[in-house]
Design an enzyme around this catalytic site. Structure first.
Site, PDB file in Angstrom:
ATOM      1  N   HIS A  30       0.796  -1.195   0.058  1.00 13.95           N
ATOM      2  CA  HIS A  30       0.029   0.050   0.011  1.00 13.95           C
ATOM      3  C   HIS A  30       1.101   1.330  -0.025  1.00 13.95           C
ATOM      4  CE1 HIS A  30      -2.726  -2.928   2.243  1.00 13.95           C
ATOM      5  NE2 HIS A  30      -2.886  -2.938   1.115  1.00 13.95           N
ATOM      6  N   ASP A 128      -6.264   5.881   0.719  1.00 15.74           N
ATOM      7  CA  ASP A 128      -6.292   4.687  -0.232  1.00 15.74           C
ATOM      8  C   ASP A 128      -7.216   3.416   0.266  1.00 15.74           C
ATOM      9  OD1 ASP A 128      -5.449   3.001   2.125  1.00 15.74           O
ATOM     10  OD2 ASP A 128      -3.582   2.718   1.372  1.00 15.74           O
TER      11      ASP A 128
END
Ligand code: UDP
Length: 495
Positions: A30, A128
């Protein structure tokens, strides 16, 4: 907010840059793509960017990634305090999505304080996928907000359609005898569903459904693909089945966003070894930041590589049997050279000394993939690894393990045509040495491998075009910036 982007600039001062606050969830898979998005917003689109990182457990690899983004200093990076998971009541066996969700939830007050501590509030918020619960901070600050999905369009379509499937499908998804239909998209085989859909009674399934629902709170979605890669699925995501219901704004394709290759990334020894090998002859074996396998599977893999007589570099992690995402949160820890070699067949290192190289725990995967001697990649099909392989023109052997990797592997095999794969999923059944031997030979030395390499190279060139000035991904981010300015203008007018 006190500045007006549309006001004339009579004083001849440079117009103020848009300042974007980006929030990354824990884990290398991520952190890496959000860093690259941040760099691209700064370098190509004139933003200022501050990235807020929710740390996993500080690892050397994570620190290296953060450092590499600081030289040259393009971004401001703020590491939030590591959330106290015991206080949050998270058990040691919590599954990955539940763990990520709780970590992000626990980081809320730290993120809010960090935003307040900024010299001036940001102009736009980008979170995100695991940060959708933080979209409300965009409303608090009265700024536009977007969700960055560092994966592909088919994954996103399944996610966004899962609340509908939740109502329609009875029983476990994996037990279904029919394919799972998604409007306008390729249907999903029950065995390919993402991890959180494997057990509907597990808390991570509820977190997954929550995220699916929250995405529509954003003003748009950024996706790490390019238009040519998944044109049909992207068209489906933009039609009325999704738009206005599951998606509340444009779907911007911004990829492939991957790290740049570092000039000295390989180090002397590895570079010398690779330089000595013939062109496109080496198979890289790597399972991302978290992939692990059983001791039995690891031994079969070693035998398969040896029997294939192909050259290889293997980024090796010790076997962990409890879960296939074994080291996702503490990558780069544990397992010295001696301990690792105890899991390999007796004499493996000596017998493969002339053709193989083992790198313990964590290696410069991208830099290896970019070397001309590399001709194949045995990969867990994490989305970053997939993009890194395509951008370097390297075909893959798909070895999906966890998260959305089974779906990725099917996409890459059946739609994009850049992988070969074992007959059975490695997460279901041990892949035997003979099959591994055959796959390794096929990808490096046989006709199928050569054809696939040609196909990846075509894709590589469409990918390069997409991110250069005037390309679809470049233009997409430019449009997102315009959309952002328009929304800021509207918000300012309304208050
Ligand atoms: N990676 C690396 N060295 C390693 C293992 C992984 O540099 O030894 C990087 C890899 O290049 C990619 C990322 O870590 O950028 C892994 O992301 P991906 O989405 O492929 O998988 P995940 O780790 O999320 O499962």
């Amino acid at each position: 907010m006190d500045f007006d982007l549309f006001s004339s600039n009579s004083s001849m001062e440079k117009p103020k840059k848009l300042h974007a606050a980006l929030l990354s969830s824990p884990g290398m898979g991520h952190l890496i793509p959000i860093m690259e998005l941040g760099k691209c917003l700064v370098a190509d689109h004139g933003f200022e960017v501050t990235i807020f990182v929710v740390p996993s457990q500080a690892s050397r690899a994570e620190a290296e990634i953060i450092d590499s983004a600081m030289t040259p200093k393009l971004l401001d990076i703020v590491e939030l305090p590591a959330p106290d998971l015991t206080a949050a009541g998270l058990g040691p066996n919590a599954s990955m999505v539940e763990r990520l969700a709780v970590m992000m939830r626990e980081a809320r007050s730290a993120f809010r304080s960090a935003l307040k501590a900024m010299e001036a509030p940001p102009d736009v918020l980008i979170v995100d996928l695991f940060g959708t619960e933080h979209l409300c901070m965009g409303d608090e600050l009265r700024i536009p907000k977007y969700v960055y999905v560092p994966s592909n369009a088919w994954f996103l379509a399944l996610l966004l359609h899962s609340p509908v499937l939740d109502k329609e499908v009875k029983g476990e998804y994996v037990d279904q005898t029919e394919l799972l239909k998604i409007p306008g998209c390729k249907p999903v085989r029950p065995e390919d569903v993402v991890d959180p859909m494997l057990d509907r009674s597990n808390q991570q399934y509820h977190e997954y459904l929550r995220i699916a629902g929250e995405i529509a709170m954003g003003d748009g979605i950024l996706l790490n693909v390019w238009e040519d890669l998944q044109a049909e699925t992207l068209a489906a995501l933009r039609n009325e089945e999704f738009l206005g219901r599951a998606v509340n704004g444009p779907v911007y394709t911004v990829g492939p966003l991957i790290r740049p290759v570092r000039p000295a990334g390989l180090g002397k020894e590895l570079l010398e070894w690779l330089d000595k090998q013939p062109r496109e002859s080496v198979l890289l074996v790597s399972f991302g930041s978290g992939g692990t396998m059983s001791a039995e599977q690891l031994a079969e893999l070693a035998w398969g590589l040896e029997l294939s007589r192909q050259r290889f570099i293997w980024i090796l992690r010790k076997p962990i049997v409890e879960s296939l995402d074994g080291s996702f949160f503490d990558v780069g820890k544990g397992g010295g050279d001696d301990e690792l070699s105890s899991f390999l067949p007796d004499g493996f290192a000596v017998r493969t000394r002339d053709v193989g190289l083992i790198i313990p725990l964590w290696g410069p995967q991208l830099d290896i993939l970019s070397h001309p001697s590399v001709g194949g990649f045995l990969s867990h099909c994490g989305w970053n690894s997939t993009l890194e392989s395509i951008v370097n023109g390297v075909p893959m052997i798909a070895w999906p393990l966890y998260a959305e990797q089974r779906q990725n592997a099917t996409l890459l095999a059946e739609e994009i045509g850049v992988v070969i794969r074992p007959k059975e999923l490695p997460s279901k059944k041990i892949v035997g040495r003979e099959e591994i031997e055959k796959l390794a030979r096929m990808i490096i030395a046989k006709k199928e491998g050569h054809q696939m390499r040609a196909r990846v190279k075509e894709l590589k060139s469409t990918a390069e075009k997409a991110v250069t000035k005037g390309g679809t991904s470049y233009e997409s981010l430019r449009r997102m910036k315009e959309d952002c300015k328009m929304r800021i203008h509207q918000i300012n007018k309304a208050h």
